[in-house]
Design an enzyme around this catalytic site. Structure first.
Site, PDB file in Angstrom:
ATOM      1  N   CYS A   1       0.838  -1.206   0.000  1.00 38.00           N
ATOM      2  CA  CYS A   1       0.000   0.000   0.000  1.00 38.00           C
ATOM      3  C   CYS A   1       0.870   1.253   0.000  1.00 38.00           C
ATOM      4  CB  CYS A   1      -0.970  -0.032   1.181  1.00 38.00           C
ATOM      5  SG  CYS A   1      -2.305   1.189   1.050  1.00 38.00           S
TER       6      CYS A   1
ATOM      7  N   HIS B   1      -3.287  -4.862   0.294  1.00 41.05           N
ATOM      8  CA  HIS B   1      -2.815  -5.384   1.579  1.00 41.05           C
ATOM      9  C   HIS B   1      -2.875  -6.912   1.532  1.00 41.05           C
ATOM     10  CE1 HIS B   1      -2.427  -1.747   4.089  1.00 41.05           C
ATOM     11  NE2 HIS B   1      -3.365  -1.250   3.307  1.00 41.05           N
TER      12      HIS B   1
ATOM     13  N   GLU C   1      -1.281  -9.060   3.066  1.00 39.95           N
ATOM     14  CA  GLU C   1      -1.101  -9.716   4.372  1.00 39.95           C
ATOM     15  C   GLU C   1      -2.411 -10.226   4.955  1.00 39.95           C
ATOM     16  OE1 GLU C   1      -1.286  -5.198   5.347  1.00 39.95           O
ATOM     17  OE2 GLU C   1      -0.605  -6.510   3.730  1.00 39.95           O
TER      18      GLU C   1
END
Length: 532
Positions: free
Chosen positions: A383, A508, A510
């Site tokens: 990001c 994102h 993750e």
């Protein structure tokens, strides 16, 4: 809101906490869910937070940890990240309930005349809204787990405690299991565990009309069985339903620990499912974490919040999972973005710039991306980490004052700028680009090779975008565009040729990583850092 009234055999597990907050309710709830899943039970899960916020989007990450984003764009508490990693579910906004959202809707409905002149009260109107939200989130599952945030006795949480008490009347007490998580401290001066705070917390819960079916006793070190016996005697809970749970080396051991405790008997009595739980994947994770590998990789996390790892919780867990899979030891080194210099980057095997907002530490992050570009250091940008890389490339190409309008509204070269339609909303909640979006990757790019696909879906949480007017300068500075939105208007991925792994994404990733199925971009970083 319409909810079903005939719930059949559906079961509900309510997890509350006593003594203090942060005692481990979320991990306990997720671990119970993991055990039930391992028995073949279809579970769902929900976090009920008494905060008066509408969502977690504006909560300070330094105080509350990361803001986890669901696939449909809900900005939620980090516990939903635990839930997704433990249960491998993709949750939605219905799995996160905050008081502010419920109260806001009640007021809107009252102003619209939907209550026909009734006096609107916490009971029955707010408690009714909580019960409806719980039942809505439970649809499609056999067992629905509800974690109530905070500590029993907190003023703001009283409506939730009353709601889950009343809920037993709606679905039948036999369909509700109440689990209370308490903390028992060890007093160094007297060398003994003190159960009095836990006893008081149980009395508080009983005073609100809920007698728990199971008590999870959290301690820093293993406690003697006498503590469980004492709590059972004072609470009226069966001895085999008092679970002693000391600190674990890793949260992923907890499903194994809980499964080995007496909670299996509690769950079997409650659900009627006597199958043995298949926890082999959790044993594999625990073994991988306990193993010591011959190779170590040192990853530098260039960030501004260094005193609260929860701020970057999903990023850290994704890195760990990738390292376990690749059989290398991970040394995570925190690099203060406000003070970061080249000497900090030289000793790293790879660099990672996570997401974030605001101008603090930006120049240090830009130095990190510049170093990775110039020295072919493996780099993963998430990001903000993509925006930083773009600024670094533009400056490297000669646009010395290139910047984002987030950090310098007057910059002459706004290589990162406010999204169309977002101007003027910079300080408001819920106006970001949130949730799942599709990206199309360039065939043969590092990103496409990592994913093994050219069309992918990732979650987003941002407002600023790459200004494609500067693509020529960005490419001159060493970056290529490797992923765009389907309409070609938004830059989703950039990477650097000649670097063993330099990938940055506006997303994102993750949030979609799992301990037993790490995200490919984190695997790519670890592999490159290990020289594979």
């Amino acid at each position: 809101m319409e909810v079903k009234t005939n719930v059949g055999k559906q079961k509900y597990i309510f997890v509350t906490g006593g003594v203090l907050s942060g005692v481990g309710k979320g991990i306990t709830a997720a671990s119970i869910g993991a055990i039930l899943q391992a028995k073949g039970t279809k579970v769902s899960i929900q976090k009920c937070d008494p905060y008066l916020n509408v969502d977690a989007g504006l909560l300070n990450p330094k105080e509350h940890g990361e803001c986890f984003v669901t696939k449909d764009g809900a900005e939620t508490d980090l516990d939903l990240g635990h839930y997704e990693r433990f249960l491998d579910l993709e949750l939605t906004q219905k799995n996160a309930t905050l008081s502010g959202a419920l109260l806001s809707q009640l007021i809107t409905d009252e102003r619209a005349g939907k209550f026909h002149g009734q006096t609107i009260q916490l009971v029955p109107h707010l408690t009714g809204a909580i019960k409806d939200a719980i039942q809505l989130a439970s649809e499609g599952s056999e067992v629905h787990i509800v974690e109530v945030g905070g500590t029993v006795g907190d003023y703001e949480g009283l409506s939730y405690v009353e709601a889950i008490r009343e809920f037993a009347s709606r679905v039948g007490r036999e369909n509700c299991l109440y689990v209370h998580v308490v903390y028992v401290p060890f007093i160094q001066t007297s060398k003994e565990f003190k159960s009095k705070p836990a006893q008081n917390a149980l009395n508080d819960l009983r005073g609100f009309g809920i007698v728990p079916d199971c008590v999870v006793v959290r301690t820093d070190d293993p406690a003697p069985v006498s503590i469980a016996m004492k709590i059972a005697a004072f609470s009226g809970v069966r001895e085999d339903a008092v679970i002693l749970l000391s600190n674990a080396k890793t949260v992923y051991e907890i499903p194994l620990t809980i499964d080995a405790s007496g909670i299996n008997a509690v769950l079997e009595r409650f659900t009627g499912n006597t199958k043995k739980a298949d926890l082999s994947k959790w044993r594999n994770i625990a073994d991988a974490q306990a193993a010591s590998f011959s190779q170590k990789v040192r990853i530098g996390m260039v960030a501004k919040y260094l005193d609260n790892e929860d701020t970057y919780l999903s990023v850290i867990e994704a890195l760990k999972a990738a390292a376990w899979q690749e059989k290398v030891d991970l040394e995570l080194v925190w690099i203060n973005a406000e003070e970061a210099e080249v000497t900090d980057f030289e000793r790293m095997d790879g660099l990672l710039v996570p997401g974030g907002f605001g101008g603090r530490g930006i120049e240090g992050k830009i130095r990190a991306a510049t170093y990775a570009l110039e020295m072919q250091k493996p780099y993963l940008g998430l990001c903000l980490g993509l925006q930083i890389a773009v600024i670094a490339a533009a400056r490297k190409a000669g646009l010395k004052d290139a910047n984002s309008t987030e950090f310098d509204p007057e910059t002459k070269h706004d290589v990162v700028y406010i999204m169309e339609g977002q101007a003027g909303k910079e300080s408001t909640g819920g106006t970001l680009r949130l949730g799942d979006y599709t990206a199309e990757l360039i065939k043969g790019s590092q990103a496409a090779k990592a994913y093994g696909a050219t069309e992918i879906i990732e979650r987003h949480r941002h407002r600023y975008e790459v200004n494609q007017k500067y693509l020529q300068a960005i490419e001159k500075g060493g970056l290529t565009i490797s992923g765009l939105s389907p309409d070609g208007k938004l830059v989703e991925y950039v990477e650097a040729k000649g670097n063993p792994f330099f990938v940055a994404t506006q997303a994102h990733p993750e949030f979609k990583s799992r301990p037993y199925r790490p995200h490919p971009l984190f695997v790519g970083l670890i592999k490159a850092a290990a020289g594979q």
